[in-house]
Scaffold this motif. Structure first.
Motif, PDB file in Angstrom:
ATOM      1  N   PHE A   8      -8.402 -11.121   5.928  1.00 61.98           N
ATOM      2  CA  PHE A   8      -9.118  -9.910   5.520  1.00 61.98           C
ATOM      3  C   PHE A   8     -10.429 -10.288   4.842  1.00 61.98           C
ATOM      4  CE2 PHE A   8      -5.476  -6.975   5.762  1.00 61.98           C
ATOM      5  CZ  PHE A   8      -4.423  -7.873   5.802  1.00 61.98           C
ATOM      6  N   TYR A  43     -12.977  -8.294   2.034  1.00 62.79           N
ATOM      7  CA  TYR A  43     -13.211  -7.155   1.158  1.00 62.79           C
ATOM      8  C   TYR A  43     -14.582  -7.284   0.527  1.00 62.79           C
ATOM      9  CZ  TYR A  43      -8.313  -5.596   1.216  1.00 62.79           C
ATOM     10  OH  TYR A  43      -7.088  -5.115   1.601  1.00 62.79           O
ATOM     11  N   MET A  69     -12.422  -2.683  -4.650  1.00 61.97           N
ATOM     12  CA  MET A  69     -12.349  -3.584  -3.499  1.00 61.97           C
ATOM     13  C   MET A  69     -12.323  -2.724  -2.239  1.00 61.97           C
ATOM     14  SD  MET A  69     -12.085  -6.700  -4.706  1.00 61.97           S
ATOM     15  CE  MET A  69     -11.249  -7.745  -3.539  1.00 61.97           C
ATOM     16  N   PHE A 119     -12.094  -2.492   1.770  1.00 61.00           N
ATOM     17  CA  PHE A 119     -11.652  -3.207   2.964  1.00 61.00           C
ATOM     18  C   PHE A 119     -12.734  -3.150   4.038  1.00 61.00           C
ATOM     19  CE2 PHE A 119      -9.108  -4.735   6.335  1.00 61.00           C
ATOM     20  CZ  PHE A 119      -9.278  -3.887   7.416  1.00 61.00           C
ATOM     21  N   PHE A 176     -15.047 -11.009  -0.695  1.00 62.55           N
ATOM     22  CA  PHE A 176     -13.854 -11.832  -0.840  1.00 62.55           C
ATOM     23  C   PHE A 176     -13.122 -11.943   0.493  1.00 62.55           C
ATOM     24  CE2 PHE A 176     -13.649 -12.558  -5.339  1.00 62.55           C
ATOM     25  CZ  PHE A 176     -14.328 -11.495  -5.895  1.00 62.55           C
ATOM     26  N   ALA A 227       6.018 -10.008   1.129  1.00 62.82           N
ATOM     27  CA  ALA A 227       5.710  -8.735   0.472  1.00 62.82           C
ATOM     28  C   ALA A 227       4.303  -8.255   0.793  1.00 62.82           C
ATOM     29  CB  ALA A 227       5.890  -8.845  -1.038  1.00 62.82           C
ATOM     30  N   LYS A 265       1.593  -9.478   0.088  1.00 62.63           N
ATOM     31  CA  LYS A 265       0.608  -9.677  -0.963  1.00 62.63           C
ATOM     32  C   LYS A 265      -0.541 -10.507  -0.417  1.00 62.63           C
ATOM     33  CE  LYS A 265       3.050 -13.702  -2.695  1.00 62.63           C
ATOM     34  NZ  LYS A 265       3.936 -14.218  -3.753  1.00 62.63           N
ATOM     35  N   LEU A 266      -1.694 -10.302  -1.019  1.00 65.86           N
ATOM     36  CA  LEU A 266      -2.903 -10.971  -0.583  1.00 65.86           C
ATOM     37  C   LEU A 266      -3.239 -12.136  -1.499  1.00 65.86           C
ATOM     38  CD1 LEU A 266      -4.999  -7.749   0.094  1.00 65.86           C
ATOM     39  CD2 LEU A 266      -4.182  -9.331   1.837  1.00 65.86           C
ATOM     40  N   PHE A 286      -6.502 -14.345  -2.463  1.00 65.54           N
ATOM     41  CA  PHE A 286      -7.948 -14.222  -2.364  1.00 65.54           C
ATOM     42  C   PHE A 286      -8.657 -15.541  -2.636  1.00 65.54           C
ATOM     43  CE2 PHE A 286      -8.861  -9.664  -2.090  1.00 65.54           C
ATOM     44  CZ  PHE A 286      -7.637  -9.106  -2.432  1.00 65.54           C
ATOM     45  N   GLY A 287      -9.852 -15.665  -2.077  1.00 65.79           N
ATOM     46  CA  GLY A 287     -10.761 -16.733  -2.450  1.00 65.79           C
ATOM     47  C   GLY A 287     -11.541 -16.339  -3.696  1.00 65.79           C
ATOM     48  N   ARG A 314       4.184   1.035  -0.496  1.00 62.84           N
ATOM     49  CA  ARG A 314       3.983  -0.245  -1.188  1.00 62.84           C
ATOM     50  C   ARG A 314       2.890  -0.118  -2.235  1.00 62.84           C
ATOM     51  NH1 ARG A 314       4.949  -5.078   2.962  1.00 62.84           N
ATOM     52  NH2 ARG A 314       6.608  -4.139   4.206  1.00 62.84           N
ATOM     53  N   TYR A 318       0.855  -2.488  -5.378  1.00 60.88           N
ATOM     54  CA  TYR A 318       0.599  -3.827  -5.895  1.00 60.88           C
ATOM     55  C   TYR A 318      -0.267  -3.742  -7.152  1.00 60.88           C
ATOM     56  CZ  TYR A 318       1.633  -4.907  -0.982  1.00 60.88           C
ATOM     57  OH  TYR A 318       2.212  -4.982   0.252  1.00 60.88           O
ATOM     58  N   TYR A 336      -2.848  -6.365  -9.269  1.00 61.44           N
ATOM     59  CA  TYR A 336      -3.567  -7.631  -9.272  1.00 61.44           C
ATOM     60  C   TYR A 336      -4.376  -7.719 -10.567  1.00 61.44           C
ATOM     61  CZ  TYR A 336      -2.757  -8.140  -4.206  1.00 61.44           C
ATOM     62  OH  TYR A 336      -2.182  -8.284  -2.963  1.00 61.44           O
ATOM     63  N   PRO A 391      -9.130 -11.600  -7.098  1.00 62.09           N
ATOM     64  CA  PRO A 391      -7.913 -10.997  -7.664  1.00 62.09           C
ATOM     65  C   PRO A 391      -6.693 -11.898  -7.453  1.00 62.09           C
ATOM     66  CG  PRO A 391      -9.134  -9.402  -6.348  1.00 62.09           C
ATOM     67  CD  PRO A 391      -9.764 -10.733  -6.107  1.00 62.09           C
ATOM     68  N   PHE A 417      -2.426 -11.902  -7.554  1.00 63.07           N
ATOM     69  CA  PHE A 417      -1.258 -11.037  -7.442  1.00 63.07           C
ATOM     70  C   PHE A 417      -0.422 -11.079  -8.711  1.00 63.07           C
ATOM     71  CE2 PHE A 417       2.324  -8.973  -5.577  1.00 63.07           C
ATOM     72  CZ  PHE A 417       3.454  -9.678  -5.968  1.00 63.07           C
ATOM     73  N   TYR A 476       4.737  -6.388  -7.170  1.00 58.11           N
ATOM     74  CA  TYR A 476       4.802  -5.570  -5.958  1.00 58.11           C
ATOM     75  C   TYR A 476       6.001  -4.631  -6.036  1.00 58.11           C
ATOM     76  CZ  TYR A 476       6.620  -4.830  -1.185  1.00 58.11           C
ATOM     77  OH  TYR A 476       7.155  -4.301  -0.043  1.00 58.11           O
ATOM     78  N   GLU A 510       8.896  -8.135  -6.310  1.00 58.96           N
ATOM     79  CA  GLU A 510       8.335  -9.464  -6.541  1.00 58.96           C
ATOM     80  C   GLU A 510       7.442  -9.443  -7.770  1.00 58.96           C
ATOM     81  OE1 GLU A 510       6.942 -11.347  -3.019  1.00 58.96           O
ATOM     82  OE2 GLU A 510       6.009 -13.022  -4.085  1.00 58.96           O
ATOM     83  N   LEU A 519      -6.342  -4.415 -11.149  1.00 62.75           N
ATOM     84  CA  LEU A 519      -6.513  -3.648  -9.923  1.00 62.75           C
ATOM     85  C   LEU A 519      -5.162  -3.235  -9.365  1.00 62.75           C
ATOM     86  CD1 LEU A 519      -9.144  -6.025  -8.325  1.00 62.75           C
ATOM     87  CD2 LEU A 519      -9.583  -3.646  -8.876  1.00 62.75           C
ATOM     88  N   ALA A 522      -4.468  -3.465   2.339  1.00 62.82           N
ATOM     89  CA  ALA A 522      -4.197  -2.709   1.133  1.00 62.82           C
ATOM     90  C   ALA A 522      -5.466  -1.987   0.703  1.00 62.82           C
ATOM     91  CB  ALA A 522      -3.722  -3.647   0.027  1.00 62.82           C
TER      92      ALA A 522
END
Lengths: 115, 113
Positions: A35, A37, A45, A47, A91, A100, A102-103, A105-106, B31, B33, B35, B43, B45, B48, B56, B91, B102
């Protein structure tokens, strides 16, 4: 574990020119998504574009395209015809299937578009 | 507005105080999340939820942090006994089960003085 590397802390581009923001990733998983962002100074953020690891074509969304080179584990963002409103942090992020969603990120690249 | 909403946008608190943030996700998203983003970083994590179940938690989420999503709709993130190191942007993001990405809120910027 997954890792995203963005080696360009800052980039400058002239209005109407194209710019490439670099992103490399590291994962041992076969199924993942990449992705990009955009984060303006307001903090949200936004997308921009998504590329699945099994997608054969490079993703495009308007002026954004993703140059996906799987063997090199790179997922560079190309912005064509830059506009002043493109100035922001960008990003790159990865999601591994089954975690899950979850992302990871860099550290981001700050893009400044100049006249 | 049908996007992800976070309140407050900014919070300044004294060290040692408790703070609570709220996130209202996009209504049909199961869902949710949380962050945390510190200056100069992407960001990271924190936790969740799938509906009301917290599935998680990151190791970043110390015992002073707790998150809830009691009815599977809005969520709260509480930080007890805040420390200066908690200063960051928090976030919230939501996504549908089969979504590709997301959708993020505008964040809550916490400053601990």
């Amino acid at each position: 574990a997954q890792k995203i590397t963005q080696t360009q802390p800052g980039m400058f581009v002239q209005e109407k020119e194209a710019v490439t923001l670099d992103c490399t990733y590291d994962t041992s998983d076969q199924s993942y998504g990449l992705f990009w962002y955009k984060q303006p100074s307001s903090g949200e953020m936004i997308f921009l574009i998504y590329q699945g690891s099994y997608d054969e074509q490079n993703a495009t969304e308007g002026r954004y395209s993703l140059n996906f080179q799987k063997a090199r584990k790179s997922a560079n963002l190309v912005i064509s015809a830059s506009q002043l409103g493109d100035s922001a942090m960008y990003f790159c992020a990865m999601r591994v299937t089954g975690t899950a969603s979850k992302l990871t990120f860099g550290t981001g690249t700050r893009l400044q578009v100049t006249l | 507005d049908t996007g992800v909403s976070q309140n407050p946008r900014h919070k300044i608190t004294k060290r040692g105080q408790n703070v609570t943030f709220r996130c209202d996700p996009i209504s049909e998203h199961n869902r949710l999340y949380w962050y945390r983003q510190t200056l100069g970083q992407g960001p990271e994590f924190l936790t969740y939820f799938q509906n009301e179940a917290q599935l998680e938690k990151s190791r970043l989420l110390s015992d002073r942090f707790s998150a809830e999503r009691p009815k599977g709709s809005f969520s709260t993130l509480e930080i007890q006994r805040t420390e200066q190191g908690d200063s960051a942007m928090y976030l919230c993001a939501s996504s549908p089960d089969l979504g590709r990405g997301a959708f993020f809120g505008q964040g809550t910027r916490l400053t601990v003085v």
